[in-house]
Design an enzyme around this catalytic site. Structure first.
Site, PDB file in Angstrom:
ATOM      1  CD  GLN A  31      22.531 -13.927  -2.694  1.00 39.55           C
ATOM      2  OE1 GLN A  31      22.055 -14.678  -1.704  1.00 39.55           O
ATOM      3  NE2 GLN A  31      23.861 -13.706  -2.661  1.00 39.55           N
TER       4      GLN A  31
ATOM      5  CG  ASP B 147      29.775  -8.118   4.887  1.00 40.06           C
ATOM      6  OD1 ASP B 147      30.432  -7.808   5.731  1.00 40.06           O
ATOM      7  OD2 ASP B 147      28.711  -8.965   5.112  1.00 40.06           O
TER       8      ASP B 147
ATOM      9  CB  SER C 127      -1.177   0.052   1.245  1.00 47.76           C
ATOM     10  OG  SER C 127      -2.025  -0.713   1.079  1.00 47.76           O
TER      11      SER C 127
ATOM     12  CD  GLU D 286      29.601 -14.051  -0.813  1.00 45.69           C
ATOM     13  OE1 GLU D 286      28.419 -14.584  -1.446  1.00 45.69           O
ATOM     14  OE2 GLU D 286      29.718 -13.619   0.258  1.00 45.69           O
TER      15      GLU D 286
ATOM     16  CG  ASP E 231      18.301 -14.975   7.791  1.00 42.30           C
ATOM     17  OD1 ASP E 231      19.089 -15.315   8.666  1.00 42.30           O
ATOM     18  OD2 ASP E 231      17.337 -14.242   7.641  1.00 42.30           O
TER      19      ASP E 231
ATOM     20  CB  CYS F  53      -6.998  20.109  -7.648  1.00 39.39           C
ATOM     21  SG  CYS F  53      -7.459  18.996  -6.092  1.00 39.39           S
TER      22      CYS F  53
ATOM     23  CB  SER G 102      25.769 -18.504   5.983  1.00 33.92           C
ATOM     24  OG  SER G 102      25.003 -18.734   7.498  1.00 33.92           O
TER      25      SER G 102
ATOM     26  CD  GLU H 285      -0.009  19.454  -8.764  1.00 36.40           C
ATOM     27  OE1 GLU H 285       0.542  20.433  -9.394  1.00 36.40           O
ATOM     28  OE2 GLU H 285       0.228  18.400  -8.010  1.00 36.40           O
ATOM     29  CB  SER H 286      -5.478  15.976  -5.404  1.00 35.84           C
ATOM     30  OG  SER H 286      -6.359  15.373  -4.430  1.00 35.84           O
TER      31      SER H 286
ATOM     32  CG  HIS I 286      -3.997  -2.620  -1.294  1.00 37.73           C
ATOM     33  ND1 HIS I 286      -2.947  -2.580  -0.175  1.00 37.73           N
ATOM     34  CD2 HIS I 286      -4.269  -3.857  -1.127  1.00 37.73           C
ATOM     35  CE1 HIS I 286      -2.961  -3.621   0.456  1.00 37.73           C
ATOM     36  NE2 HIS I 286      -3.748  -4.608  -0.026  1.00 37.73           N
TER      37      HIS I 286
ATOM     38  CG  HIS J 221      30.837  -7.575  10.637  1.00 38.37           C
ATOM     39  ND1 HIS J 221      30.208  -6.910  10.200  1.00 38.37           N
ATOM     40  CD2 HIS J 221      30.757  -8.766   9.793  1.00 38.37           C
ATOM     41  CE1 HIS J 221      29.447  -7.298   9.183  1.00 38.37           C
ATOM     42  NE2 HIS J 221      29.872  -8.411   9.013  1.00 38.37           N
TER      43      HIS J 221
ATOM     44  CG  ASP K 243      28.970 -24.214  -3.280  1.00 37.93           C
ATOM     45  OD1 ASP K 243      29.060 -24.239  -2.231  1.00 37.93           O
ATOM     46  OD2 ASP K 243      27.921 -24.646  -4.194  1.00 37.93           O
ATOM     47  N   GLY K 244      31.174 -22.524  -1.063  1.00 33.93           N
ATOM     48  CA  GLY K 244      31.776 -22.806   0.181  1.00 33.93           C
ATOM     49  C   GLY K 244      31.898 -24.388   0.374  1.00 33.93           C
TER      50      GLY K 244
END
Length: 432
Positions: free
Chosen positions: A173, A227, A55, A247, A300, A83, A298, A62-63, A68, A204, A278-279
């Protein structure tokens, strides 16, 4: 002109569910549509509801424009009220129909305030001393947009300045950087807070200095942590000879380098071996007993991070960790993700032995519930309290002017609330 304003009631059907659930895309497109229509923006506020739906409204000179969305139906309802005749709301209609990728739309236009039914009241609403300022002041645009990190029952909302500083979809991601009012720039991955400039040191400093000031490791492996915050803290310890950071997502490193320099400052350090990969695959190929300290920094346990919370993964970690070494992993919130929190400690206890696994806490206000946990696992090595030197930790904290960590925090972090103790079965350290 025979009315005070134009009012268009809009419905869009067959839109993109992804777009209609993205509060920043909606906000950006609504603001753009208002400006292209010729409107003057005063303020805006948009909010995404858990788990789905957005939302928002824009107050115009002008209004107003309002929206939503029901992403699960590909549906959006809009209220475009302007308006006068200086703004054309139909321009906004066409822009938003395309932006939301709607198959079709419908609209009903009403003329509001029929002039032939109105009479002007001869009332002066302005005091003389206010007239000049009232007549010549320009409205200042203000934006209110909330980012919300949530599960099905708990949510944390953080107000930011709208739009993205950085946004890129990788093969793994969606990586974003937002500019928040309270915490500065904030790294977000797949709608989950990773870290922020104003709050990252709690995370950290605790994931690094608790093990490093108990076990002065020389060779360190970090899985995740693109990071750069964990690497920055590790390299404060002069005995460290080599840090390997694995990473999976180059885009995380790119975002940190470009927009989070206080975190990524050590990513070019000569002691750092930075690998994009890939770790899990890296550990599978690593030699037995290769590292003194392994840190699992890591996100989540969803998406590409989900395998980092499995028993199979931690069996590999245990194999690669040297005898006498230490593992520390971020272990989620005892409140926010209870099932995974409990499962992780059960797996670690089975692998390392219950007496070698210790939970400790830090309080990070940008994470849902504020309470976050770390797992300290010793491979027949140092105990986090019994082998801890408070004087050394105090000197270290002073030398580097740490913001969160200190000797008292180190010891107190292992003193768990009763409900947390009751959730896990591992043995806890005795404070001395």
């Amino acid at each position: 002109m025979n009315s005070l304003g134009r009012h268009i009631l809009v419905e869009f059907y067959g839109g993109s569910a992804e777009v209609l659930n993205d509060v920043l895309l909606i906000e950006t497109n609504m603001l753009s549509a208002a400006k292209e229509s010729g409107a003057t923006i005063i303020t805006s506020q948009f909010h995404r509801f858990p788990p789905i739906g957005v939302s928002g409204f824009i107050v115009l000179q002008e209004s107003h424009f309002a929206i939503h969305t029901w992403p699960e139906y590909g549906y959006a309802a809009l209220d475009l009220f302007t308006c006068g005749m200086s703004v054309n709301p139909w321009i906004a209609y066409e822009i938003l129909k395309e932006a939301f990728q709607a198959d079709h739309g419908s609209a009903l236009e009403l003329n509001r305030g029929q002039l032939h039914l109105l009479e002007t009241e001869n009332v002066d609403f302005k005091r003389p001393e206010e007239v000049a300022a009232y007549e010549y002041s320009d409205p200042q645009e203000k934006r209110t947009v909330w980012f919300t990190d949530r599960n099905d029952n708990i949510a944390l909302s953080i107000r930011h300045r709208g739009g993205w500083i950085f946004r890129e979809k990788s093969p793994y991601q969606t990586v974003e950087v937002l500019d928040t009012f309270e915490y500065g720039k904030m790294l977000v991955i797949d709608n989950m807070v990773m870290c922020s400039e104003g709050d990252e040191k709690a995370y950290h400093e605790m994931i690094v200095h608790v093990p490093m000031l108990t076990h002065p490791a020389r060779k360190v492996l970090v899985i995740g942590g693109g990071d750069g915050g964990s690497v920055r803290e590790i390299l404060r310890h002069p005995q460290v000879e080599e840090v390997t950071l694995v990473e999976i997502d180059q885009v995380v490193i790119k975002a940190a380098r470009e927009h989070l320099p206080t975190l990524s400052s050590a990513l070019d350090h000569p002691k750092l071996n930075l690998l994009i990969g890939d770790g899990i695959e890296y550990l599978a190929a690593a030699a037995d007993e290769s590292y003194d300290l392994i840190i699992i920094d890591s996100s989540d346990p969803v998406g590409c991070s989900a395998p980092l919370f499995t028993k199979e993964f931690y069996l590999q970690v245990h194999r690669v960790l040297r005898s006498g070494g230490v593992l520390v992993a971020q272990s989620e919130s005892p409140r926010f993700n209870q099932p995974k929190f409990v499962e992780l400690y059960q797996d670690l206890g089975a692998i390392f032995g219950a007496a070698q696994v210790h939970c400790y806490l830090a309080f990070i206000s940008t994470y849902p519930t504020g309470m976050w946990s770390f797992a300290y696992c010793s491979k027949n090595g140092p105990h986090p309290i019994q082998d801890f030197d408070p004087q050394k930790a105090q000197q270290f904290s002073q030398d580097y002017q740490l913001a969160y960590y200190n000797p008292g925090i180190h010891q107190a972090a292992f003193c768990l609330p009763t409900f947390v103790k009751d959730m896990i079965t591992v043995e806890q350290p005795t404070l001395v």
